[in-house]
Design a protein around this motif. Structure first.
Motif, mmCIF file in Angstrom:
data_model
loop_
_atom_site.group_PDB
_atom_site.id
_atom_site.type_symbol
_atom_site.label_atom_id
_atom_site.label_comp_id
_atom_site.label_asym_id
_atom_site.label_seq_id
_atom_site.Cartn_x
_atom_site.Cartn_y
_atom_site.Cartn_z
ATOM 1 N N ILE A 22 0.881 -1.178 0.000
ATOM 2 C CA ILE A 22 0.000 0.000 0.000
ATOM 3 C C ILE A 22 0.916 1.225 0.000
ATOM 4 N N LYS A 23 0.826 1.967 -1.106
ATOM 5 C CA LYS A 23 1.694 3.149 -1.235
ATOM 6 C C LYS A 23 0.808 4.288 -1.681
ATOM 7 N N ASN A 24 0.177 4.905 -0.719
ATOM 8 C CA ASN A 24 -0.718 6.017 -1.005
ATOM 9 C C ASN A 24 -0.454 7.064 0.060
ATOM 10 N N PRO A 25 0.059 8.231 -0.346
ATOM 11 C CA PRO A 25 0.454 9.238 0.639
ATOM 12 C C PRO A 25 -0.692 9.693 1.543
ATOM 13 N N LYS A 26 -1.922 9.425 1.123
ATOM 14 C CA LYS A 26 -3.066 9.829 1.952
ATOM 15 C C LYS A 26 -3.336 8.838 3.084
ATOM 16 N N ILE A 27 -2.618 7.701 3.038
ATOM 17 C CA ILE A 27 -2.948 6.633 3.984
ATOM 18 C C ILE A 27 -1.775 6.271 4.877
ATOM 19 N N GLU A 28 -2.049 6.259 6.174
ATOM 20 C CA GLU A 28 -1.025 5.902 7.158
ATOM 21 C C GLU A 28 -1.234 4.454 7.577
ATOM 22 N N LEU A 29 -0.162 3.670 7.467
ATOM 23 C CA LEU A 29 -0.257 2.241 7.772
ATOM 24 C C LEU A 29 0.026 1.970 9.246
ATOM 25 N N PRO A 30 -0.506 0.864 9.781
ATOM 26 C CA PRO A 30 -0.198 0.522 11.172
ATOM 27 C C PRO A 30 1.269 0.137 11.320
ATOM 28 N N PRO A 40 -10.096 -5.490 5.080
ATOM 29 C CA PRO A 40 -10.375 -6.922 5.242
ATOM 30 C C PRO A 40 -9.151 -7.649 5.819
ATOM 31 N N MET A 41 -9.392 -8.491 6.806
ATOM 32 C CA MET A 41 -8.298 -9.257 7.413
ATOM 33 C C MET A 41 -8.861 -10.546 7.977
ATOM 34 N N SER A 42 -8.403 -11.660 7.442
ATOM 35 C CA SER A 42 -8.763 -12.947 8.014
ATOM 36 C C SER A 42 -7.886 -14.006 7.353
ATOM 37 N N PRO A 43 -7.731 -15.167 7.998
ATOM 38 C CA PRO A 43 -6.851 -16.195 7.430
ATOM 39 C C PRO A 43 -7.371 -16.799 6.132
ATOM 40 N N VAL A 44 -8.646 -16.544 5.777
ATOM 41 C CA VAL A 44 -9.174 -17.156 4.549
ATOM 42 C C VAL A 44 -9.170 -16.214 3.348
ATOM 43 N N LEU A 45 -8.631 -15.011 3.511
ATOM 44 C CA LEU A 45 -8.495 -14.132 2.339
ATOM 45 C C LEU A 45 -7.522 -14.788 1.358
ATOM 46 N N THR A 46 -7.841 -14.712 0.062
ATOM 47 C CA THR A 46 -6.930 -15.293 -0.928
ATOM 48 C C THR A 46 -5.898 -14.239 -1.360
ATOM 49 N N ASP A 47 -4.818 -14.697 -1.979
ATOM 50 C CA ASP A 47 -3.793 -13.765 -2.469
ATOM 51 C C ASP A 47 -4.402 -12.757 -3.449
ATOM 52 N N ASP A 48 -5.311 -13.248 -4.297
ATOM 53 C CA ASP A 48 -5.943 -12.352 -5.274
ATOM 54 C C ASP A 48 -6.764 -11.267 -4.597
ATOM 55 N N GLU A 49 -7.463 -11.664 -3.532
ATOM 56 C CA GLU A 49 -8.275 -10.678 -2.810
ATOM 57 C C GLU A 49 -7.395 -9.615 -2.144
ATOM 58 N N VAL A 50 -6.312 -10.071 -1.543
ATOM 59 C CA VAL A 50 -5.408 -9.142 -0.863
ATOM 60 C C VAL A 50 -4.808 -8.166 -1.877
ATOM 61 N N LYS A 51 -4.466 -8.704 -3.036
ATOM 62 C CA LYS A 51 -3.896 -7.891 -4.106
ATOM 63 C C LYS A 51 -4.894 -6.828 -4.586
ATOM 64 N N LYS A 52 -6.135 -7.263 -4.718
ATOM 65 C CA LYS A 52 -7.193 -6.353 -5.163
ATOM 66 C C LYS A 52 -7.383 -5.210 -4.146
ATOM 67 N N VAL A 53 -7.370 -5.552 -2.862
ATOM 68 C CA VAL A 53 -7.525 -4.514 -1.830
ATOM 69 C C VAL A 53 -6.420 -3.473 -1.991
ATOM 70 N N VAL A 54 -5.193 -3.951 -2.161
ATOM 71 C CA VAL A 54 -4.057 -3.038 -2.305
ATOM 72 C C VAL A 54 -4.239 -2.132 -3.525
ATOM 73 N N GLU A 55 -4.635 -2.735 -4.642
ATOM 74 C CA GLU A 55 -4.812 -1.943 -5.869
ATOM 75 C C GLU A 55 -5.839 -0.839 -5.682
ATOM 76 N N VAL A 56 -6.962 -1.204 -5.054
ATOM 77 C CA VAL A 56 -8.036 -0.225 -4.896
ATOM 78 C C VAL A 56 -7.614 0.869 -3.899
ATOM 79 N N VAL A 57 -6.958 0.463 -2.808
ATOM 80 C CA VAL A 57 -6.510 1.469 -1.828
ATOM 81 C C VAL A 57 -5.505 2.413 -2.479
ATOM 82 N N ASN A 58 -4.629 1.861 -3.301
ATOM 83 C CA ASN A 58 -3.624 2.720 -3.965
ATOM 84 C C ASN A 58 -4.236 3.661 -4.989
ATOM 85 N N ALA A 59 -5.369 3.239 -5.568
ATOM 86 C CA ALA A 59 -6.017 4.077 -6.577
ATOM 87 C C ALA A 59 -6.867 5.181 -5.956
ATOM 88 N N PHE A 60 -7.059 5.118 -4.657
ATOM 89 C CA PHE A 60 -7.917 6.115 -3.979
ATOM 90 C C PHE A 60 -7.264 7.493 -3.985
#
Ligand SMILES: *Cc1c(COP(=O)(O)O)cnc(C)c1O
Length: 361
Positions: free
Chosen positions: A263-271, A341-361
């Motif tokens: 996640i590389k979006n200057p508007k977002i601060e990571l934990p 989203p955070m849980s042990p059943v998230l797939t790699d594709d789902e995690v990737k999609k979250v990152v893409e959308v957060v970065n596009a914000f």
């Protein structure tokens, strides 16, 4: 749709084992305080590295019973983080004690150990630490203060099953700890459940008795107790899932690492995390000035999020007496925080999609 937490998927991984264990319970016809309860209590105590585990009805009861077990009541003060789920504070009030709120530090968002000492008075009996979002509180300073002022340390470990601080797991970082097994927690059952862990023999016996109608043996009541027990079916489910807890937590760490690296979006601060083992990522909370807009944007892209939590305890109607108090760090967190989203059943594709959308914000 990427769910915030797909509980059906989480539990269906264990469907066969759960079906078998529940069938066994039905076959033998024993539903409370039987072999399943005993087994889970022993296994969870061993997992946490403590002498005692007492199954109870839920996490709030666990905290409540610890405070009652220590005999704290009206006039006693208990220090607790201002940034927590309301249950930590309710457990204190329910016993007639006064919750004394302490601001979090801005990095871990857990109680700020440097702000505790100034809140200690001659009425202070305990410090309640909350391992919020799954990150173990940095205990060194708190251990020192507890020793110096002769205070009990009560852990609220409801969000941090399995987190490790200096080689010890949560549940073993204070005098007594309350866990919740609410379905969405890192170790969750199929309804309500909780437990108390401790190395204190006397407290363990007292909690066990109070939770069971105040009786130390059948029809013999030494306390005005309550009914707060973990039933056999929940204990069985928990015992099955406990075997996978470390693996699940490892997967959460992997996802969190991917989020933090990509996640590389200057508007977002990571934990931030001070030690990878200390965090079990119950919640992955980012911060942004445009929280509501980010939430809407993610929603419109098929990604569910959550807010932990929208209103801090001191701004809740239940605590009108605090309405004029101000905890700016806590308030800022509540205003800006968003859980991805955070849980042990998230797939790699789902995690990737979250990152893409957060970065596009
Ligand atoms: C979930 C939770 C609790 C309460 O647990 P229940 O089982 O719902 O009663 C207490 N404290 C914290 C920090 C929690 O997240």
């Amino acid at each position: 749709m990427i769910k915030f937490l797909d509980l059906e998927k989480v539990n269906n991984r264990f469907r066969k084992e759960i079906d078998e264990r529940i069938k066994h319970i039905l076959d033998i016809g024993w539903y409370l305080q039987g072999e399943e309860d005993k087994k889970f209590e022993a296994d969870f105590a061993k997992y946490c590295g403590v002498k005692h585990c007492i199954g109870v009805a839920n996490g709030l009861d666990a905290l409540n019973l610890i405070i009652r077990g220590y005999g704290f009541g009206t006039g006693d003060e208990i220090i607790v983080p201002a940034n927590t789920y309301i249950a930590s504070i309710l457990a204190i009030s329910e016993n007639g004690c006064t919750p004394v709120l302490v601001e979090p530090d801005n990095i871990t968002r857990n109680i700020n150990p440097d702000l505790i000492e100034e809140k200690i008075t001659d009425k202070t009996k305990a410090i309640m630490v909350v391992h919020l979002y799954g990150q173990a509180v940095q205990m060194d300073k708190i251990w020192e203060l507890a020793k110096k002022y002769n205070l009990k340390i009560i852990e609220d470990s409801a969000q941090a099953h399995g987190a490790i601080y200096k080689g010890k797991r949560t549940g073993n970082l204070g005098d007594a700890s309350g866990f919740s097994f609410y379905p969405g927690k890192n170790l969750g059952c199929l309804g309500d459940g909780g437990c108390v862990t401790t190395n204190d023999d006397e407290l363990a016996a007292k909690v066990r008795a109070i939770a069971n109608y105040g009786s130390d043996r059948k029809y013999h009541h030494i306390y005005k107790g309550v009914n707060s027990r973990l039933d056999e079916m929940q204990a069985a489910v928990l015992d099955i899932k406990l075997e996978y807890l470390d693996k699940d937590n490892a997967r959460r760490r992997e996802i969190s690492k991917y989020y933090r690296e990509n996640i590389k979006n200057p508007k977002i601060e990571l934990p931030k995390v001070y030690d990878e083992n200390a965090h079990v990522w119950h919640i992955f909370a980012v911060r942004t000035e445009n929280r509501d807009a980010l939430q809407k944007y993610l929603e419109s892209n098929g990604i569910q999020t959550n807010i932990h939590y929208p209103t801090p305890p001191h701004k809740q109607g239940a605590y009108k007496e605090w309405e004029n108090q101000s905890y700016p760090v806590t308030e800022e967190i509540h205003r800006t925080i968003l859980s991805l989203p955070m849980s042990p059943v998230l797939t790699d594709d789902e995690v990737k999609k979250v990152v893409e959308v957060v970065n596009a914000f």
